[in-house]
Scaffold this motif. Structure first.
Motif, mmCIF file in Angstrom:
data_model
loop_
_atom_site.group_PDB
_atom_site.id
_atom_site.type_symbol
_atom_site.label_atom_id
_atom_site.label_comp_id
_atom_site.label_asym_id
_atom_site.label_seq_id
_atom_site.Cartn_x
_atom_site.Cartn_y
_atom_site.Cartn_z
ATOM 1 N N ASP A 3 -93.369 95.934 -66.112
ATOM 2 C CA ASP A 3 -94.866 96.109 -65.421
ATOM 3 C C ASP A 3 -95.749 95.209 -66.306
ATOM 4 O O ASP A 3 -95.573 94.891 -67.420
ATOM 5 C CB ASP A 3 -95.179 97.446 -65.448
ATOM 6 C CG ASP A 3 -96.448 97.657 -64.497
ATOM 7 O OD1 ASP A 3 -96.628 96.675 -63.540
ATOM 8 O OD2 ASP A 3 -96.974 98.681 -64.561
ATOM 9 N N TRP A 4 -96.681 94.825 -65.533
ATOM 10 C CA TRP A 4 -97.751 94.018 -66.071
ATOM 11 C C TRP A 4 -98.612 95.041 -66.999
ATOM 12 O O TRP A 4 -98.628 96.094 -66.906
ATOM 13 C CB TRP A 4 -98.781 93.254 -64.905
ATOM 14 C CG TRP A 4 -98.111 92.213 -64.178
ATOM 15 C CD1 TRP A 4 -97.102 92.321 -63.197
ATOM 16 C CD2 TRP A 4 -98.557 90.806 -64.273
ATOM 17 N NE1 TRP A 4 -96.871 91.006 -62.913
ATOM 18 C CE2 TRP A 4 -97.331 89.943 -63.592
ATOM 19 C CE3 TRP A 4 -99.300 90.164 -65.059
ATOM 20 C CZ2 TRP A 4 -97.701 88.697 -63.327
ATOM 21 C CZ3 TRP A 4 -99.518 88.611 -64.952
ATOM 22 C CH2 TRP A 4 -98.417 88.012 -64.116
ATOM 23 N N ASP A 68 -101.154 94.730 -54.942
ATOM 24 C CA ASP A 68 -100.284 94.261 -56.290
ATOM 25 C C ASP A 68 -98.964 95.105 -56.304
ATOM 26 O O ASP A 68 -98.922 96.165 -55.907
ATOM 27 C CB ASP A 68 -101.168 94.268 -57.396
ATOM 28 C CG ASP A 68 -101.009 93.174 -58.395
ATOM 29 O OD1 ASP A 68 -101.754 92.457 -58.753
ATOM 30 O OD2 ASP A 68 -99.959 93.519 -59.130
ATOM 31 N N THR A 69 -98.148 94.176 -56.817
ATOM 32 C CA THR A 69 -96.905 95.042 -57.177
ATOM 33 C C THR A 69 -96.739 95.706 -58.638
ATOM 34 O O THR A 69 -95.976 96.548 -58.739
ATOM 35 C CB THR A 69 -95.695 93.927 -57.356
ATOM 36 O OG1 THR A 69 -96.104 93.091 -58.378
ATOM 37 C CG2 THR A 69 -95.558 93.139 -55.979
ATOM 38 N N SER A 70 -97.855 95.634 -59.270
ATOM 39 C CA SER A 70 -97.770 96.312 -60.605
ATOM 40 C C SER A 70 -98.589 97.658 -60.488
ATOM 41 O O SER A 70 -99.874 97.605 -60.196
ATOM 42 C CB SER A 70 -98.688 95.403 -61.433
ATOM 43 O OG SER A 70 -99.041 96.108 -62.862
ATOM 44 N N ASP A 72 -99.594 99.395 -63.138
ATOM 45 C CA ASP A 72 -100.610 99.193 -64.181
ATOM 46 C C ASP A 72 -101.685 98.511 -63.615
ATOM 47 O O ASP A 72 -103.154 98.916 -63.899
ATOM 48 C CB ASP A 72 -99.879 98.832 -65.507
ATOM 49 C CG ASP A 72 -101.134 98.817 -66.519
ATOM 50 O OD1 ASP A 72 -101.354 99.959 -66.812
ATOM 51 O OD2 ASP A 72 -101.671 97.961 -67.249
ATOM 52 N N ARG A 215 -94.334 86.089 -69.687
ATOM 53 C CA ARG A 215 -93.730 87.547 -69.576
ATOM 54 C C ARG A 215 -92.084 87.248 -69.169
ATOM 55 O O ARG A 215 -91.433 88.183 -69.635
ATOM 56 C CB ARG A 215 -94.450 88.139 -68.467
ATOM 57 C CG ARG A 215 -96.050 88.663 -68.576
ATOM 58 C CD ARG A 215 -96.364 89.336 -67.660
ATOM 59 N NE ARG A 215 -95.883 90.605 -67.222
ATOM 60 C CZ ARG A 215 -95.152 90.908 -65.962
ATOM 61 N NH1 ARG A 215 -95.113 90.046 -65.211
ATOM 62 N NH2 ARG A 215 -94.631 92.025 -66.072
#
Length: 264
Positions: A3-4, A68-70, A72, A215
């Motif tokens: 995850d970001w 968003d896909t994250s 966090d 990343r």
């Protein structure tokens, strides 16, 4: 990838938000027809909400939706803007319950493959006269990214990182995007901007890159192996980034901007 990390990403919030402001400055005003629902403004790849905050301020009467896909990033964005709506969604496959007046994709589509399919699809999700606004880093040939790929090829991590560079592929030229979008749009504007960010040494460049570009290279590594990779990466950067008159280093960062307007 893991995850970001919203906190890591926001270490350079002012510099990361500047391209978002520059993109938004070229987006036309939007308004709902009399008696219609408020216009829908979608922040695609909203991250921690710094770009969503700009949209909410500019389009105060709109419905703001951040995607968003994250988890966090979504949590950070929701805490920052409790009045907006946020959801987990993939930029390549998300759907909307009604056409959008604006789809604003700041620093997200460089992670999404097959732009020849994705960008026309985004245009198709717009209301008549709506706008698609896109900003993407276009810097894979810069020394900071070259050094990532070179460092990945040497050392005990080489096998783990053999696919890391494929997380992003070079962007097509502006004329390719123009030819792709203009059959579907009323107007297409494309430009490049090179930002020269003053940072406190090559260690700060590493810290910047850890928020995004690094990343795919460091997420598969842990502990001492990750630390050794970052140490060798920083050593490579020192050969390309030199102290300026004030002791800082300049990080050139090229970004590609696109604003396409749907036909009315």
């Amino acid at each position: 990838m893991a995850d970001w990390n919203a906190r890591q990403y926001l270490k350079f919030e002012d510099a990361r938000t500047r391209p978002a402001r520059d993109l938004l400055a070229q987006v036309p005003d939007i308004a709902a027809p009399d008696g219609a629902a408020p216009p829908l403004v979608v922040d695609l790849g909203c991250g921690p909400g710094n770009s969503t905050e700009l949209l909410a301020a500019r389009f105060a009467g709109a419905e703001i939706l951040g995607l968003d896909t994250s988890p966090d990033m979504i949590a950070a964005a929701q805490a920052r803007l409790p009045g907006a709506r946020f959801a987990l969604a993939d930029a390549a496959t998300f759907t909307l319950d009604r056409p959008a007046a604006l789809i604003y994709a700041n620093a997200v589509l460089q992670w999404v493959p097959d732009h020849a399919t994705v960008l026309p699809r985004l245009l198709s999700l717009l209301a008549p006269g709506g706008a698609l606004a896109v900003q993407m880093p276009d810097n894979l040939d810069g020394p900071a990214h070259v050094a990532m790929r070179e460092t990945a090829l040497v050392g005990p991590w080489a096998d783990k990182l053999r696919h890391a560079a494929s997380a992003r592929t070079p962007l097509p030229a502006p004329d390719a995007y123009y030819d792709l979008l203009v059959p579907h749009a009323a107007h297409v504007d494309i430009w490049h901007t090179v930002y020269n960010h003053p940072l406190d040494g090559v260690g700060a460049i590493v810290d910047w890159m850890k928020g995004a570009g690094l990343r795919p290279f460091i997420d598969p590594l842990e502990g001492d192996e990750r630390a050794q990779f970052l140490e060798e990466y920083e050593a490579r950067l020192a050969a390309s980034y030199h102290r300026r008159a004030d002791g800082k280093v300049l990080l050139p960062f090229t970004r590609l901007f696109i604003v396409a307007l749907a036909r009315a």
